[in-house]
Design a protein around this motif. Structure first.
Motif, PDB file in Angstrom:
ATOM      1  N   LYS A  79      -8.331   6.689   1.475  1.00  0.00           N
ATOM      2  CA  LYS A  79      -7.998   5.295   1.775  1.00  0.00           C
ATOM      3  C   LYS A  79      -6.489   5.192   1.961  1.00  0.00           C
ATOM      4  O   LYS A  79      -5.723   5.524   1.073  1.00  0.00           O
ATOM      5  N   VAL A  80      -6.100   4.737   3.141  1.00  0.00           N
ATOM      6  CA  VAL A  80      -4.683   4.538   3.450  1.00  0.00           C
ATOM      7  C   VAL A  80      -4.544   3.119   3.969  1.00  0.00           C
ATOM      8  O   VAL A  80      -5.180   2.741   4.950  1.00  0.00           O
ATOM      9  N   VAL A  81      -3.741   2.313   3.286  1.00  0.00           N
ATOM     10  CA  VAL A  81      -3.579   0.905   3.624  1.00  0.00           C
ATOM     11  C   VAL A  81      -2.119   0.651   3.963  1.00  0.00           C
ATOM     12  O   VAL A  81      -1.220   1.120   3.270  1.00  0.00           O
ATOM     13  N   VAL A  82      -1.901  -0.119   5.031  1.00  0.00           N
ATOM     14  CA  VAL A  82      -0.552  -0.454   5.484  1.00  0.00           C
ATOM     15  C   VAL A  82      -0.385  -1.962   5.429  1.00  0.00           C
ATOM     16  O   VAL A  82      -1.276  -2.700   5.835  1.00  0.00           O
ATOM     17  N   GLY A  83       0.742  -2.411   4.921  1.00  0.00           N
ATOM     18  CA  GLY A  83       1.006  -3.846   4.886  1.00  0.00           C
ATOM     19  C   GLY A  83       2.492  -4.128   4.784  1.00  0.00           C
ATOM     20  O   GLY A  83       3.266  -3.262   4.399  1.00  0.00           O
ATOM     21  N   PRO A  84       2.896  -5.334   5.149  1.00  0.00           N
ATOM     22  CA  PRO A  84       4.311  -5.699   5.022  1.00  0.00           C
ATOM     23  C   PRO A  84       4.675  -5.865   3.561  1.00  0.00           C
ATOM     24  O   PRO A  84       3.814  -6.051   2.704  1.00  0.00           O
ATOM     25  N   ARG A  85       5.937  -5.815   3.267  1.00  0.00           N
ATOM     26  CA  ARG A  85       6.398  -5.923   1.876  1.00  0.00           C
ATOM     27  C   ARG A  85       5.898  -7.199   1.218  1.00  0.00           C
ATOM     28  O   ARG A  85       5.496  -7.194   0.063  1.00  0.00           O
ATOM     29  N   ILE A 110      12.665  -3.370  10.324  1.00  0.00           N
ATOM     30  CA  ILE A 110      11.368  -3.803   9.813  1.00  0.00           C
ATOM     31  C   ILE A 110      10.827  -2.716   8.888  1.00  0.00           C
ATOM     32  O   ILE A 110      10.826  -1.539   9.235  1.00  0.00           O
ATOM     33  N   THR A 111      10.372  -3.118   7.718  1.00  0.00           N
ATOM     34  CA  THR A 111       9.775  -2.160   6.795  1.00  0.00           C
ATOM     35  C   THR A 111       8.361  -2.594   6.453  1.00  0.00           C
ATOM     36  O   THR A 111       8.005  -3.766   6.573  1.00  0.00           O
ATOM     37  N   CYS A 112       7.574  -1.644   6.038  1.00  0.00           N
ATOM     38  CA  CYS A 112       6.243  -1.945   5.535  1.00  0.00           C
ATOM     39  C   CYS A 112       5.948  -0.993   4.384  1.00  0.00           C
ATOM     40  O   CYS A 112       6.683  -0.031   4.157  1.00  0.00           O
ATOM     41  N   ASN A 113       4.899  -1.264   3.652  1.00  0.00           N
ATOM     42  CA  ASN A 113       4.487  -0.411   2.559  1.00  0.00           C
ATOM     43  C   ASN A 113       3.201   0.293   2.941  1.00  0.00           C
ATOM     44  O   ASN A 113       2.359  -0.258   3.641  1.00  0.00           O
ATOM     45  N   ILE A 114       3.061   1.496   2.436  1.00  0.00           N
ATOM     46  CA  ILE A 114       1.851   2.280   2.646  1.00  0.00           C
ATOM     47  C   ILE A 114       1.335   2.697   1.277  1.00  0.00           C
ATOM     48  O   ILE A 114       2.109   3.178   0.438  1.00  0.00           O
ATOM     49  N   PHE A 115       0.056   2.504   1.067  1.00  0.00           N
ATOM     50  CA  PHE A 115      -0.598   2.931  -0.169  1.00  0.00           C
ATOM     51  C   PHE A 115      -1.717   3.880   0.211  1.00  0.00           C
ATOM     52  O   PHE A 115      -2.509   3.586   1.106  1.00  0.00           O
ATOM     53  N   ALA A 116      -1.773   5.037  -0.432  1.00  0.00           N
ATOM     54  CA  ALA A 116      -2.825   6.010  -0.130  1.00  0.00           C
ATOM     55  C   ALA A 116      -3.404   6.530  -1.433  1.00  0.00           C
ATOM     56  O   ALA A 116      -2.682   6.755  -2.401  1.00  0.00           O
ATOM     57  N   THR A 117      -4.725   6.692  -1.447  1.00  0.00           N
ATOM     58  CA  THR A 117      -5.393   7.204  -2.636  1.00  0.00           C
ATOM     59  C   THR A 117      -6.533   8.124  -2.233  1.00  0.00           C
ATOM     60  O   THR A 117      -7.042   8.053  -1.119  1.00  0.00           O
ATOM     61  N   ARG A 118      -6.889   8.979  -3.147  1.00  0.00           N
ATOM     62  CA  ARG A 118      -8.038   9.879  -2.952  1.00  0.00           C
ATOM     63  C   ARG A 118      -9.238   9.246  -3.641  1.00  0.00           C
ATOM     64  O   ARG A 118      -9.083   8.396  -4.509  1.00  0.00           O
ATOM     65  N   ASP A 119     -10.455   9.670  -3.264  1.00  0.00           N
ATOM     66  CA  ASP A 119     -11.660   9.163  -3.924  1.00  0.00           C
ATOM     67  C   ASP A 119     -11.680   9.543  -5.386  1.00  0.00           C
ATOM     68  O   ASP A 119     -11.163  10.500  -5.832  1.00  0.00           O
TER      69      ASP A 119
END
Length: 119
Positions: A79-85, A110-119
């Motif tokens: 799961k990789v999610v991208v969003g603005p700050r 412009i910056t954004c945040n990325i969150f990634a996790t494994r199952d």
């Protein structure tokens, strides 16, 4: 205020992991002011499985965000999610549609945040 140049040694994240041998890494947070890709490239293939989650701020320049997302998926993050700050701060994580062909000049700063996790 006067600018002063300071030389300091730099090491890749894998070099630090080799030295410190932490076992698993529950959360890797990256916020390095436009050097995010360099940090990711400093992680050897044998170290990626040690990392359970990644949270990073990245600068949107060209297709940089898509490149990071693809790399994280390739390294096994399900799961990789991208969003603005602002989304991360006030609403939590959610997916955003990135512009199809952003012009590099239009995205400076412009910056954004990325969150990634494994199952």
């Amino acid at each position: 205020m006067v600018a002063v140049k300071i030389k300091c040694p730099l090491r890749t994240l894998s070099a630090v992991l080799d030295e410190e041998k932490p076992g698993t890494i529950d959360l890797l947070k990256i916020d390095v002011e436009k050097a995010e890709w360099d940090v990711l490239m400093g992680i050897r293939d044998d170290h990626w499985p040690l990392i359970r989650q990644v949270v990073m701020e990245t600068h949107v320049v060209g297709d940089s965000v898509e490149m990071v997302v693809q790399l994280l998926q390739k390294k096994g993050f399900s799961k990789v999610v991208v969003g603005p700050r602002s989304v991360f701060k006030y609403l939590g994580y959610r997916e955003l549609k990135m512009m199809s062909n952003p012009k590099q000049d239009d995205n400076v700063g412009i910056t954004c945040n990325i969150f990634a996790t494994r199952d």
